[in-house]
Design an enzyme around this catalytic site. Structure first.
Site, PDB file in Angstrom:
ATOM      1  N   TRP A   1      -8.826  -3.248  24.714  1.00 20.63           N
ATOM      2  CA  TRP A   1      -8.652  -2.534  23.456  1.00 20.63           C
ATOM      3  C   TRP A   1      -9.084  -1.065  23.533  1.00 20.63           C
ATOM      4  CZ3 TRP A   1      -5.958  -4.850  19.590  1.00 20.63           C
ATOM      5  CH2 TRP A   1      -5.750  -6.237  19.719  1.00 20.63           C
TER       6      TRP A   1
ATOM      7  N   GLU B   1      19.298 -14.004  -5.794  1.00 21.86           N
ATOM      8  CA  GLU B   1      18.395 -14.280  -6.913  1.00 21.86           C
ATOM      9  C   GLU B   1      18.433 -13.041  -7.804  1.00 21.86           C
ATOM     10  OE1 GLU B   1      14.105 -14.338  -8.681  1.00 21.86           O
ATOM     11  OE2 GLU B   1      14.851 -12.980  -7.148  1.00 21.86           O
TER      12      GLU B   1
ATOM     13  N   ASP C   1      15.830 -12.549  -2.115  1.00 25.91           N
ATOM     14  CA  ASP C   1      14.888 -12.494  -3.230  1.00 25.91           C
ATOM     15  C   ASP C   1      14.932 -11.128  -3.908  1.00 25.91           C
ATOM     16  OD1 ASP C   1      12.426 -13.522  -4.693  1.00 25.91           O
ATOM     17  OD2 ASP C   1      11.666 -11.668  -3.806  1.00 25.91           O
TER      18      ASP C   1
ATOM     19  N   LYS D   1      -2.033  -4.117  19.678  1.00 25.86           N
ATOM     20  CA  LYS D   1      -1.594  -3.277  18.557  1.00 25.86           C
ATOM     21  C   LYS D   1      -1.161  -1.928  19.109  1.00 25.86           C
ATOM     22  CE  LYS D   1      -4.548  -5.161  14.867  1.00 25.86           C
ATOM     23  NZ  LYS D   1      -5.559  -4.817  13.838  1.00 25.86           N
TER      24      LYS D   1
END
Length: 688
Positions: free
Chosen positions: A102, A402, A348, A135
Site C-alpha cells: 500500500w 419503472e 430504476d 486502490k
C-alpha cells in the site's frame, strides 16, 4: 367559372402527398399526440444523430461502441496485466495495494495516454496475483485521495474496518452449462427478489443459497423470470441496492462473480429468465467508494451546478450529455449481458431521468405536461440508445421501465418514435389498491372502477402489472396483507383460530391478486414472500435496530408450516399462475368484459375460454346469478373460496355448468350461465 384540374395538377398533388411525411408511429396510433409531433420527432432524430455519431455513421455497431469494460479497468493479458482509467482531471495515478504494501511505487505508476483523458499502466505477470486488494491513489491540482477504479469488476469490504477495496480477480473461467436460452413471455411472470434477504437465517444470504434454496421454490410456484435487486455494489446494505458505488462489480457481500453466474446458469436450466434491477438514474455520493470525486472533478460523471445532486435521494445525477458518460453506462449494460448472461433489465428511477425536476411535485395531468421543455433530452436519448443496444445484443432481451409520470411512447418501439422499452411498470395499480384499502369501506368497492384501473394503459404499450411494490414491504409502510389484517396476523393466523379480520384479509388478498394478474397485457410481478402474505416488514440492519437482521429475511418456514394459513395463499398463487397458462399467449388474448354491477359488486370478464367472475360484496351471496356467455359447458378451474385455499367451500366446484338457451341471443351464439357466487369470492371457469 368552374375550376378545372389538369393531369399535371393531379400529379403535383399526388407528389405533394407522397412527399409529406406521415405521422410518426406513436402519433398514428394516438392522434391526440399530433400537437406534439415535432417534439417527438425531435427526440427521435436526436437519438438517431447521437447513434450515428457514436457508431461513426453506422460503420460499427452500437454494441462495438459499448465495450469500455474490455478496455478500462484491470485485465489479465497473455503477458502480464494492464490497467486503464478515464480520469481527465488527474495529474498522477498510482496503484497501491497488497502487492506493494500500500505504498507508492514507480513500477505501479500509470501514465497519461497523450491527447486523451485516459491513463494506462502495464505490469508483469508477477506484479500482482488473484485476490490482492488494491486502490488508485489519484493526484489532482490541489489534492489527492485513494479511490476505487470506476471500472472495477470486483470490490470487497473488510469485515472489521468496513473499508471497500478493489480486488484482483483472475479465477478459472466459469464454464456455462446452458448455452442457449430464450425468456418465456407468454405471459411473463416475474418474481422480484433480493439475494441477501432471501433466506430464513438472520444474516446476509448468498448467491449459492439462493440458487439452492430459493430458485426451486420459484420454479415450483410457476414464475418464469426473476428480477434481482441490489446486484451492483453499494456501500450501504440498507439502501436496497439503489445507491450504487461500483457499477461493474456484482455485490461481493453475496458471494463471488462465479457464484452469481452459477445462479443465472441454474435458473436458465430451470427455464427461468434472469433480469437485473439496474440503476443508471443516479449514483451514491460517496467519494472514497464511488464516482463522486474520482479525480478532483466532482462533475466528471455528473451534471454541474444545481443539477448535480438529486434533491430527494441524497445522490448524484449522471450527465447524459457527455459521450464518455454514455459510453460508461452503455458499456455497463453490455457488460452484465455479456459477462453474466442477464436476460435484460428493469431500469430504476426512469421518471427522475426524464425531467429536470425529476418529476417531483408535478401532476402530469395532460399531454402538454410531457412536452413543455422541462424534459432532459440527453437522458431520453441515452435510454433510447440503451434499449437499442440491449436488443442488438439479444433481440429477445427484456427491458422494463419503472416510470410514474406516464410519458407516452416510453414502451413503444424506437422506429415508431418511442424510447424502446418492452414494458413499463403499471405503477397506478398498487397505488389504487393502497387507496382503496385505506379509504373505502368494503361496501364501496366498485367493480367498474377496479376493472378500469387494472387495464388503464396505453393500447400501444405493454405493461407489468403488480398489486404491491417492494417499497410497501419496508418499515414505515405496509404490504397488502398487513393493511388488510395488521397485528391479527400474529395472533389469529393458525388454522381454526381465524377471526373475522383474518378471514376477510385472506379472501381479499386472493381476489386482489387474481383480478390484477388476469387482466395483464404484458406481465405480472410479485415481490418475494408477498405471494404467501409474508407478515414482517423489511428493516435492514441499522443503528436504530441494533444492527439486527431479524427483519431483513424471508421466513419460508411460515409457508411450509401446514398448520398456518400462509400456505393457503402460497398454494392459491401457484394455482393462479397455472390457470393463466391454460390460455396460449394469455397476455395477448382479448380481455372482454361480460358484466359489471356496482350495486351488487359483481364483475365478470373472459380471456380465451376462461371466464372470471368476482363478487366483491362483503355480505351478499347470489344464487343463480346469470351471465350471457358463449354457448357451452363450463368447469371450475379455480375458486378463491375453495377450502384448499383457506375459503369456506360454499360452492360445489365438481359440477359442470351448462348454459341455458335464450332465443334472443341465438345469432350471437350466446346463452345464460347461472352461478352461485358466495360473498367476497371469485371463481374461474373454463369453457369446454
Amino acid at each position: 367559372m368552374a375550376s378545372r384540374t389538369t393531369k399535371a395538377d393531379s400529379r403535383k398533388t399526388a407528389t405533394a402527398k407522397k412527399d409529406r411525411p406521415r405521422h410518426i408511429g406513436i402519433v398514428q396510433k394516438d392522434p391526440y399526440l399530433e400537437p406534439y409531433e415535432d417534439a417527438i420527432r425531435g427526440r427521435h432524430e436526436h437519438a438517431e444523430w447521437k447513434k450515428n455519431q457514436l457508431t461513426n455513421n453506422g460503420k460499427k455497431t452500437l454494441a462495438a461502441f459499448a465495450s469500455g469494460h474490455d478496455y478500462y479497468g484491470l485485465h489479465k493479458m497473455k503477458r502480464g496485466w494492464v490497467f486503464r482509467e478515464w480520469a481527465p482531471n488527474a495529474t498522477d495515478i498510482y496503484l497501491v495495494g497488497d502487492f506493494n504494501n500500500w505504498t507508492e511505487d514507480e513500477r505501479y505508476r500509470a501514465r497519461r495516454i497523450e491527447g486523451t483523458g485516459n491513463w494506462e499502466l502495464k505490469l508483469s505477470e508477477k506484479a500482482m496475483k488473484h485476490g490482492d486488494l488494491y486502490k488508485m491513489h489519484v493526484y489532482w491540482q490541489g489534492g489527492d485521495g485513494e479511490r476505487i477504479p470506476a471500472w472495477a469488476q470486483r470490490v470487497v469490504q473488510d469485515e472489521e474496518t468496513k473499508i471497500f477495496s478493489a480486488q484482483v480477480w483472475n479465477p478459472e473461467p466459469y464454464v456455462w452449462k446452458k448455452n442457449k436460452f430464450a425468456p418465456c413471455k407468454s405471459p411473463l411472470l416475474i418474481y422480484e427478489c433480493h439475494i441477501g434477504m432471501a433466506q430464513d437465517a438472520e444474516k446476509v444470504g448468498t448467491y449459492t443459497e439462493f440458487r439452492d434454496n430459493v430458485l426451486p421454490r420459484i420454479q415450483k410456484d410457476g414464475y418464469n423470470c426473476i428480477q434481482i435487486m441490489a446486484i451492483q455494489e453499494h456501500p450501504y446494505y440498507g439502501s436496497f441496492g439503489y445507491h450504487v458505488s461500483s457499477f461493474f462489480a456484482p455485490s461481493s457481500r453475496f458471494g463471488t462473480p462465479e457464484e452469481l453466474k452459477s445462479l443465472i446458469d441454474t435458473a436458465h436450466g430451470m427455464g427461468i429468465a434472469v433480469i437485473m434491477d439496474i440503476v443508471h438514474s443516479h449514483a451514491v455520493k460517496n467519494e472514497t467508494e464511488g464516482l463522486g470525486n474520482l479525480a478532483g472533478d466532482p462533475c466528471q460523471y455528473f451534471y454541474g451546478g444545481d443539477r448535480r445532486e438529486h434533491p430527494a435521494w441524497d445522490s448524484l445525477c449522471f450527465d447524459y450529455g457527455k459521450d464518455d458518460v454514455v459510453h460508461f453506462l452503455l458499456s455497463n449494460c453490455k457488460y452484465w449481458m455479456q459477462e453474466f448472461r442477464f436476460d435484460g433489465f428493469r431500469f430504476d428511477g426512469v421518471t427522475s431521468m426524464l425531467y429536470y425536476s425529476h418529476g417531483l411535485g408535478e401532476a402530469f395531468c395532460n399531454y402538454g405536461d410531457y412536452y413543455n421543455g422541462h424534459e432532459d433530452d440527453n437522458a431520453i436519448c441515452y435510454l433510447t440508445l440503451a434499449n437499442e443496444l440491449i436488443h442488438e445484443i439479444n433481440p429477445k432481451a427484456i427491458t422494463i421501465a419503472e416510470e410514474v409520470s406516464g410519458m407516452p411512447g416510453l414502451a413503444a418501439k424506437v422506429k415508431d418514435g418511442g424510447i424502446g422499452f418492452d414494458y413499463r411498470m403499471a405503477m397506478n395499480i398498487p397505488d389504487y389498491w393502497i387507496k382503496t384499502i385505506k379509504e373505502k369501506r368494503d361496501e364501496d368497492w366498485k367493480p367498474s372502477s377496479i376493472f378500469w384501473e387494472v387495464k388503464n394503459r396505453r393500447s400501444d404499450e405493454k405493461t407489468i402489472s403488480y398489486c404491491e411494490s417492494h417499497d410497501q414491504a419496508l418499515v414505515g409502510d405496509k404490504t397488502i396483507i398487513f393493511r388488510l389484517i395488521d397485528s391479527d396476523m400474529y395472533w389469529h393466523f393458525k388454522k381454526g383460530d381465524e377471526n373475522g379480520t383474518v378471514i376477510r384479509g385472506i379472501a381479499l388478498h386472493k381476489m386482489i391478486r387474481l383480478v390484477t394478474a388476469t387482466t395483464i397485457n404484458g406481465g405480472y410481478l410479485n415481490f418475494m414472500g408477498n405471494e404467501f402474505g409474508h407478515p414482517e416488514w423489511i428493516d435492514f440492519p441499522r443503528e436504530g435496530n441494533g444492527w439486527s437482521y431479524k427483519y431483513a429475511r424471508r421466513q419460508w418456514n411460515l409457508v411450509d408450516n401446514k398448520e398456518l394459513d400462509y400456505h393457503y395463499l402460497g398454494d392459491f398463487d401457484k394455482r393462479m399462475l397455472e390457470t393463466m397458462k391454460m390460455v396460449k399467449n394469455f397476455q395477448n388474448t382479448r380481455l372482454q368484459e361480460i358484466w359489471h354491477n356496482d350495486d351488487d359488486q359483481i364483475l365478470a370478464y373472459m380471456r380465451g375460454d376462461l371466464l372470471f367472475v368476482f363478487n366483491f360484496n362483503p355480505v351478499k351471496s347470489f344464487t343463480g346469478y346469470g351471465f350471457l356467455v358463449p354457448t357451452g359447458s363450463y368447469d371450475v378451474v379455480l375458486n378463491t373460496d375453495a377450502k384448499e385455499y383457506g375459503g369456506f367451500g360454499f360452492a360445489d366446484d365438481s359440477i359442470t355448468h351448462l348454459t341455458n338457451y335464450d332465443q334472443l341471443y341465438v345469432d350471437q351464439h350466446k346463452e345464460w350461465l347461472k352461478l352461485y357466487i358466495p360473498a367476497r369470492s371469485a371463481v374461474v371457469l373454463k369453457k369446454n
